[in-house]
Design a protein around this motif. Structure first.
Motif, PDB file in Angstrom:
ATOM      1  N   GLU A 169       0.845  -1.199   0.000  1.00  0.00           N
ATOM      2  CA  GLU A 169       0.000   0.000   0.000  1.00  0.00           C
ATOM      3  C   GLU A 169       0.880   1.249   0.000  1.00  0.00           C
ATOM      4  OE1 GLU A 169      -2.251   0.446   3.550  1.00  0.00           O
ATOM      5  OE2 GLU A 169      -3.383   2.176   2.822  1.00  0.00           O
ATOM      6  N   VAL A 170       0.583   2.134  -0.922  1.00  0.00           N
ATOM      7  CA  VAL A 170       1.314   3.392  -0.999  1.00  0.00           C
ATOM      8  C   VAL A 170       0.832   4.344   0.086  1.00  0.00           C
ATOM      9  CG1 VAL A 170       1.697   5.449  -2.397  1.00  0.00           C
ATOM     10  CG2 VAL A 170       1.772   3.186  -3.463  1.00  0.00           C
ATOM     11  N   GLN A 171       1.789   4.931   0.789  1.00  0.00           N
ATOM     12  CA  GLN A 171       1.440   5.918   1.808  1.00  0.00           C
ATOM     13  C   GLN A 171       2.432   7.069   1.788  1.00  0.00           C
ATOM     14  OE1 GLN A 171       1.096   3.757   5.632  1.00  0.00           O
ATOM     15  NE2 GLN A 171      -1.072   4.275   5.570  1.00  0.00           N
ATOM     16  N   LEU A 172       1.899   8.256   1.949  1.00  0.00           N
ATOM     17  CA  LEU A 172       2.694   9.452   2.210  1.00  0.00           C
ATOM     18  C   LEU A 172       2.111  10.062   3.477  1.00  0.00           C
ATOM     19  CD1 LEU A 172       2.942  11.109  -1.330  1.00  0.00           C
ATOM     20  CD2 LEU A 172       4.779   9.988  -0.067  1.00  0.00           C
ATOM     21  N   VAL A 173       2.921  10.158   4.508  1.00  0.00           N
ATOM     22  CA  VAL A 173       2.430  10.637   5.794  1.00  0.00           C
ATOM     23  C   VAL A 173       3.197  11.898   6.183  1.00  0.00           C
ATOM     24  CG1 VAL A 173       2.045  10.092   8.210  1.00  0.00           C
ATOM     25  CG2 VAL A 173       1.816   8.294   6.473  1.00  0.00           C
ATOM     26  N   GLU A 174       2.474  13.023   6.193  1.00  0.00           N
ATOM     27  CA  GLU A 174       3.071  14.285   6.597  1.00  0.00           C
ATOM     28  C   GLU A 174       3.004  14.447   8.108  1.00  0.00           C
ATOM     29  OE1 GLU A 174       0.823  15.282   2.664  1.00  0.00           O
ATOM     30  OE2 GLU A 174       0.468  14.112   4.482  1.00  0.00           O
ATOM     31  N   SER A 175       3.971  15.160   8.642  1.00  0.00           N
ATOM     32  CA  SER A 175       3.977  15.459  10.067  1.00  0.00           C
ATOM     33  C   SER A 175       4.747  16.757  10.291  1.00  0.00           C
ATOM     34  CB  SER A 175       4.618  14.321  10.869  1.00  0.00           C
ATOM     35  OG  SER A 175       5.956  14.105  10.468  1.00  0.00           O
ATOM     36  N   GLY A 176       4.612  17.285  11.499  1.00  0.00           N
ATOM     37  CA  GLY A 176       5.366  18.483  11.854  1.00  0.00           C
ATOM     38  C   GLY A 176       4.560  19.762  11.836  1.00  0.00           C
ATOM     39  N   THR A 185       9.502  22.802  10.630  1.00  0.00           N
ATOM     40  CA  THR A 185       9.967  21.836   9.636  1.00  0.00           C
ATOM     41  C   THR A 185       8.925  20.734   9.474  1.00  0.00           C
ATOM     42  OG1 THR A 185      12.308  22.218  10.131  1.00  0.00           O
ATOM     43  CG2 THR A 185      11.749  20.188   8.981  1.00  0.00           C
ATOM     44  N   LEU A 186       8.479  20.568   8.262  1.00  0.00           N
ATOM     45  CA  LEU A 186       7.538  19.501   7.941  1.00  0.00           C
ATOM     46  C   LEU A 186       8.293  18.287   7.406  1.00  0.00           C
ATOM     47  CD1 LEU A 186       4.739  21.504   6.095  1.00  0.00           C
ATOM     48  CD2 LEU A 186       5.025  21.102   8.543  1.00  0.00           C
ATOM     49  N   SER A 187       7.761  17.117   7.695  1.00  0.00           N
ATOM     50  CA  SER A 187       8.327  15.868   7.170  1.00  0.00           C
ATOM     51  C   SER A 187       7.242  15.101   6.438  1.00  0.00           C
ATOM     52  CB  SER A 187       8.867  15.001   8.315  1.00  0.00           C
ATOM     53  OG  SER A 187       9.858  15.670   9.053  1.00  0.00           O
ATOM     54  N   CYS A 188       7.661  14.330   5.471  1.00  0.00           N
ATOM     55  CA  CYS A 188       6.744  13.452   4.748  1.00  0.00           C
ATOM     56  C   CYS A 188       7.471  12.129   4.534  1.00  0.00           C
ATOM     57  CB  CYS A 188       6.340  14.070   3.427  1.00  0.00           C
ATOM     58  SG  CYS A 188       5.414  12.962   2.339  1.00  0.00           S
ATOM     59  N   THR A 189       6.953  11.089   5.141  1.00  0.00           N
ATOM     60  CA  THR A 189       7.581   9.777   5.040  1.00  0.00           C
ATOM     61  C   THR A 189       6.767   8.888   4.111  1.00  0.00           C
ATOM     62  OG1 THR A 189       8.489   9.981   7.259  1.00  0.00           O
ATOM     63  CG2 THR A 189       8.376   7.771   6.322  1.00  0.00           C
ATOM     64  N   ALA A 190       7.466   8.274   3.174  1.00  0.00           N
ATOM     65  CA  ALA A 190       6.813   7.480   2.136  1.00  0.00           C
ATOM     66  C   ALA A 190       7.018   5.993   2.360  1.00  0.00           C
ATOM     67  CB  ALA A 190       7.360   7.876   0.775  1.00  0.00           C
ATOM     68  N   SER A 191       6.074   5.228   1.868  1.00  0.00           N
ATOM     69  CA  SER A 191       6.192   3.778   1.880  1.00  0.00           C
ATOM     70  C   SER A 191       5.350   3.207   0.753  1.00  0.00           C
ATOM     71  CB  SER A 191       5.749   3.200   3.228  1.00  0.00           C
ATOM     72  OG  SER A 191       4.400   3.515   3.497  1.00  0.00           O
ATOM     73  N   GLY A 192       5.701   1.999   0.344  1.00  0.00           N
ATOM     74  CA  GLY A 192       4.905   1.311  -0.666  1.00  0.00           C
ATOM     75  C   GLY A 192       5.318   1.580  -2.106  1.00  0.00           C
ATOM     76  N   PHE A 193       6.364   2.364  -2.321  1.00  0.00           N
ATOM     77  CA  PHE A 193       6.882   2.598  -3.663  1.00  0.00           C
ATOM     78  C   PHE A 193       8.372   2.936  -3.567  1.00  0.00           C
ATOM     79  CE2 PHE A 193       7.173   7.273  -3.688  1.00  0.00           C
ATOM     80  CZ  PHE A 193       6.352   7.610  -2.621  1.00  0.00           C
ATOM     81  N   ASP A 194       9.044   2.969  -4.707  1.00  0.00           N
ATOM     82  CA  ASP A 194      10.485   3.218  -4.734  1.00  0.00           C
ATOM     83  C   ASP A 194      10.731   4.720  -4.617  1.00  0.00           C
ATOM     84  OD1 ASP A 194      10.915   0.599  -7.171  1.00  0.00           O
ATOM     85  OD2 ASP A 194      11.210   0.543  -4.982  1.00  0.00           O
ATOM     86  N   PHE A 195      10.812   5.182  -3.395  1.00  0.00           N
ATOM     87  CA  PHE A 195      10.936   6.609  -3.105  1.00  0.00           C
ATOM     88  C   PHE A 195      12.077   7.270  -3.890  1.00  0.00           C
ATOM     89  CE2 PHE A 195      10.303  10.316  -0.527  1.00  0.00           C
ATOM     90  CZ  PHE A 195      11.560  10.832  -0.263  1.00  0.00           C
ATOM     91  N   GLY A 196      13.182   6.600  -4.000  1.00  0.00           N
ATOM     92  CA  GLY A 196      14.353   7.177  -4.660  1.00  0.00           C
ATOM     93  C   GLY A 196      14.166   7.429  -6.140  1.00  0.00           C
ATOM     94  N   ASP A 197      13.112   6.880  -6.736  1.00  0.00           N
ATOM     95  CA  ASP A 197      12.839   7.076  -8.156  1.00  0.00           C
ATOM     96  C   ASP A 197      11.892   8.236  -8.420  1.00  0.00           C
ATOM     97  OD1 ASP A 197      12.764   3.509  -8.958  1.00  0.00           O
ATOM     98  OD2 ASP A 197      14.433   4.927  -8.808  1.00  0.00           O
TER      99      ASP A 197
END
Length: 122
Positions: A1-8, A19-31
């Motif tokens: 499952e693709v997720q982008l979760v903002e925080s801060g 400072t805001l953060s966004c942590t990704a999962s479920g896909f190749d973030f580096g691409d």
């Protein structure tokens, strides 16, 4: 499952930083190129900044230049937005956005986070 979760996000006084953060999962973030977009109360979406997959290129909306800074940590699948000298007009919901390669050469994937509220007020 693709997720982008903002925080801060949160309540901050004018002139302060956040400072805001966004942590990704479920896909190749580096691409993926990553962006921050915001929506002020009662207004449309406003693009803030984008960063390329390897941090080699960074782009900012003219009104944010010099105050906001985007960065990313591919090892931890996270993109950041450093916001300085905040103004009341920076109030809004801040979203992170990912754009990257789709299944074919002519398609792209676009993902959005759920947003984090930033309120600049004394």
């Amino acid at each position: 499952e693709v997720q982008l979760v903002e925080s801060g996000g949160g309540l901050v006084q004018p002139g302060r930083s956040l400072t805001l953060s966004c942590t990704a999962s479920g896909f190749d973030f580096g691409d993926y190129a990553m962006s921050w977009i915001r929506q002020a109360p009662g207004k449309g979406l406003e693009w803030i900044s984008s960063i390329s997959w390897n941090s080699g290129s960074k782009y900012y909306a003219e009104s944010m230049k010099g105050r906001f800074s985007i960065s990313r940590d591919n090892a931890n699948n996270t993109v950041f937005l450093q916001m300085n000298s905040l103004k009341p007009e920076d109030t809004g919901v801040y979203y992170c956005n990912a754009i990257g390669p789709g299944k074919s050469e002519t398609s792209v994937n676009v993902y959005w986070g759920q947003g984090t509220q930033v309120t600049v007020s004394s």
